[in-house]
Design an enzyme around this catalytic site. Structure first.
Site, short mmCIF file in Angstrom:
data_model
loop_
_atom_site.label_atom_id
_atom_site.label_comp_id
_atom_site.label_asym_id
_atom_site.label_seq_id
_atom_site.Cartn_x
_atom_site.Cartn_y
_atom_site.Cartn_z
N ARG A 146 32.00 20.47 -24.59
CA ARG A 146 33.05 20.50 -23.55
C ARG A 146 34.45 20.40 -24.15
NH1 ARG A 146 29.68 16.09 -20.15
NH2 ARG A 146 29.64 15.23 -22.25
N HIS B 162 42.81 4.89 -28.97
CA HIS B 162 41.67 5.34 -28.15
C HIS B 162 42.11 5.59 -26.70
CE1 HIS B 162 37.02 5.30 -27.90
NE2 HIS B 162 37.53 6.08 -26.95
N GLU C 271 37.28 -0.91 -33.47
CA GLU C 271 38.44 -0.90 -32.56
C GLU C 271 38.47 -2.19 -31.75
OE1 GLU C 271 37.94 2.57 -30.12
OE2 GLU C 271 38.03 3.94 -31.82
N ASP D 119 42.54 9.10 -32.98
CA ASP D 119 42.54 8.32 -31.73
C ASP D 119 41.44 7.26 -31.76
OD1 ASP D 119 43.50 7.91 -28.98
OD2 ASP D 119 41.50 8.60 -28.40
N ARG E 131 34.80 9.94 -32.48
CA ARG E 131 34.41 8.59 -32.84
C ARG E 131 34.73 8.37 -34.30
NH1 ARG E 131 34.46 7.80 -28.17
NH2 ARG E 131 32.81 7.03 -26.81
N1 LIG Z 1 38.83 9.37 -27.48
C1 LIG Z 1 38.42 9.46 -26.22
O1 LIG Z 1 39.11 8.98 -25.30
C2 LIG Z 1 37.15 10.17 -25.89
C3 LIG Z 1 36.24 10.49 -26.87
N2 LIG Z 1 35.10 11.17 -26.55
C4 LIG Z 1 34.16 11.48 -27.63
O2 LIG Z 1 34.08 12.89 -27.77
C5 LIG Z 1 32.72 13.23 -28.02
C6 LIG Z 1 32.49 14.67 -27.63
O3 LIG Z 1 32.65 14.77 -26.23
P1 LIG Z 1 32.19 16.07 -25.44
O4 LIG Z 1 32.93 17.24 -25.93
O5 LIG Z 1 32.25 15.74 -24.00
O6 LIG Z 1 30.68 16.21 -25.90
P2 LIG Z 1 29.69 17.42 -25.64
O7 LIG Z 1 28.33 16.81 -25.56
O8 LIG Z 1 30.14 18.28 -24.53
O9 LIG Z 1 29.83 18.27 -26.99
C7 LIG Z 1 29.34 17.85 -28.21
C8 LIG Z 1 28.75 19.06 -28.91
O10 LIG Z 1 28.30 18.68 -30.20
C9 LIG Z 1 27.04 19.30 -30.42
N3 LIG Z 1 26.31 18.55 -31.44
C10 LIG Z 1 25.69 17.36 -31.33
N4 LIG Z 1 25.16 17.00 -32.51
C11 LIG Z 1 25.45 17.99 -33.38
C12 LIG Z 1 25.18 18.19 -34.74
N5 LIG Z 1 24.49 17.30 -35.47
N6 LIG Z 1 25.61 19.34 -35.33
C13 LIG Z 1 26.30 20.25 -34.60
N7 LIG Z 1 26.59 20.12 -33.30
C14 LIG Z 1 26.17 18.99 -32.70
C15 LIG Z 1 26.36 19.32 -29.08
O11 LIG Z 1 25.34 20.28 -29.03
C16 LIG Z 1 27.54 19.67 -28.19
O12 LIG Z 1 27.72 21.06 -28.11
C17 LIG Z 1 31.94 12.20 -27.17
O13 LIG Z 1 30.62 12.05 -27.63
C18 LIG Z 1 32.76 10.95 -27.37
O14 LIG Z 1 32.30 10.27 -28.50
C19 LIG Z 1 34.82 11.58 -25.28
C20 LIG Z 1 35.69 11.27 -24.26
C21 LIG Z 1 36.91 10.51 -24.48
O1 LIG Z 2 34.46 8.78 -22.73
C1 LIG Z 2 34.43 8.37 -23.89
O2 LIG Z 2 33.47 8.60 -24.66
C2 LIG Z 2 35.54 7.58 -24.40
O3 LIG Z 2 35.65 7.36 -25.57
C3 LIG Z 2 36.53 7.08 -23.41
O4 LIG Z 2 37.02 5.88 -23.79
#
Ligand SMILES: NC(=O)C1=CN([C@@H]2O[C@H](COP(=O)(O)OP(=O)(O)OC[C@H]3O[C@@H](n4cnc5c(N)ncnc54)[C@H](O)[C@@H]3O)[C@@H](O)[C@H]2O)C=CC1
Ligand SMILES: O=C(O)C(=O)CO
Length: 317
Positions: A153, A277, A258, A253, A229
């Site tokens: 996403r 974050h 943290e 971020d 992360r």
């Molecule tokens: N800093 C913040 O405020 C936020 C951080 N995040 C972090 O961002 C990460 C990603 O979020 P989204 O894009 O929503 O996740 P998502 O699940 O939509 O996309 C992650 C992609 O990585 C792929 N993937 C997983 N393992 C893999 C591997 N070993 N090799 C290659 N591709 C792999 C998945 O197939 C997927 O296409 C979350 O898991 C979370 O840790 C999410 C929201 C807020």
């Molecule tokens: O949605 C997440 O994974 C976040 O890191 C938000 O704090």
């Protein structure tokens, strides 16, 4: 007696909309502000629903919560929960679905632009001595290759934001390749990109993925952006790559601990642009996070399953 729903930690967000929704749907609600497993176990011993922020939810904690049936996360990432342990105990795990994809992608792209334009440097120098020539200087965006690691996403949304601005977008990930992205193996993305942007979940497979060996193959003077992360990157190796000028800078971020402890190498590094974050944050997203977390619980109570489940419970006692 109404069922008990317990919030562990909720960061700096206002839990009120979630509490109201849960109470309107017949739950008793307790709001803690702790990640401490013993405090959570004591307060949630009777709880059927745990609304967790960044508090770790592992097998040991789950064993102390015998009535628990759902863990609803305040996040898209699920690295704080032992999902297998939960499902094995008949406990649902739910996350917030697609909330704040726009915010996180915008934050990643904003950090990328800030690095390219050296905004951290200029924001200080404008107040200090006005005239300044940083080394390295700002780069011309249209000549740079963006490398996306993770094409879900957020990665797809960053690709859409960057399209037409950069020379080329390379991408490594699973699933479909977003429009405008040239798929490539991880090693090639790292070696050929000027701007690396991480969009993977933290799992056993991805922990420490960007290690010293891989960072040593980065294009000299490349920048790294991580809003996913901290644990995806070997922190010591990243600090060393910055010290040696292999990488010109990083915008982070997230960190592996943290808030960072005093003396954290990356948090204090002069070549690191750090945000606390907050990639997900906007006023609208803050409310969406809190409401979606509570809606998962309410939906589970009404229908037997949460709105955004991560996995089905293996057993339902
Ligand atoms: N800093 C913040 O405020 C936020 C951080 N995040 C972090 O961002 C990460 C990603 O979020 P989204 O894009 O929503 O996740 P998502 O699940 O939509 O996309 C992650 C992609 O990585 C792929 N993937 C997983 N393992 C893999 C591997 N070993 N090799 C290659 N591709 C792999 C998945 O197939 C997927 O296409 C979350 O898991 C979370 O840790 C999410 C929201 C807020
Ligand atoms: O949605 C997440 O994974 C976040 O890191 C938000 O704090």
């Amino acid at each position: 007696m109404p069922e008990l729903a317990v919030y562990t930690d909720i960061d700096d967000l206002d839990p009120a909309p979630g509490v109201e929704l849960l109470e309107d749907n017949g739950f008793r609600v307790r709001v803690l502000a702790t990640r401490d497993p013993s405090e959570i176990a004591a307060a949630a011993a009777e709880a059927t629903a745990l609304l967790a922020g960044y508090a770790p939810v592992d097998a040991a904690l789950l064993d102390r919560l015998p009535r628990l049936r759902i863990v609803s996360l305040l996040s898209r990432g699920s690295d704080t929960v032992d999902v297998a342990a939960a499902t094995a105990r008949g406990v649902w795990v739910a996350a917030v679905g697609d909330v704040a994809v726009e915010e996180v992608a915008t934050h990643a792209w904003a950090l990328t632009l800030a690095l390219v334009r050296r905004l951290d440097y200029f924001a200080l120098s404008a107040r200090r001595d006005w005239l300044a020539r940083p080394a390295p200087g700002p780069r011309r965006l249209s000549e740079l290759t963006l490398g996306l690691i993770g094409l879900g996403r957020t990665g797809s949304r960053v690709a859409a934001l960057a399209a037409g601005s950069v020379h080329r977008i390379l991408g490594y990930g699973r699933g479909p390749t977003p429009p405008g992205v040239d798929a490539a193996p991880l090693a090639e993305v790292v070696a050929r990109s000027d701007l690396l942007s991480l969009h993977l979940p933290l799992t056993a497979e991805t922990a420490g993925l960007l290690d010293a060996n891989l960072l040593a193959t980065a294009r000299p003077g490349a920048y790294l952006v991580n809003v996913s992360r901290g644990g995806l990157v070997d922190a010591e190796a990243l600090a060393a790559a910055l010290d040696s000028d292999r990488l010109a800078g990083a915008a982070l971020d997230v960190l592996d601990v943290e808030p960072p402890p005093a003396g954290d190498r990356l948090a204090g590094h002069p070549k690191v642009l750090l945000t606390p974050h907050v990639a997900y944050l906007s006023d609208a997203a803050a409310r969406d996070y809190v409401l979606t977390q509570a809606r998962n619980v309410v939906h589970w109570r009404r229908t037997g399953r949460p709105l955004h489940p991560l996995a089905e419970p293996a057993a339902r006692p």
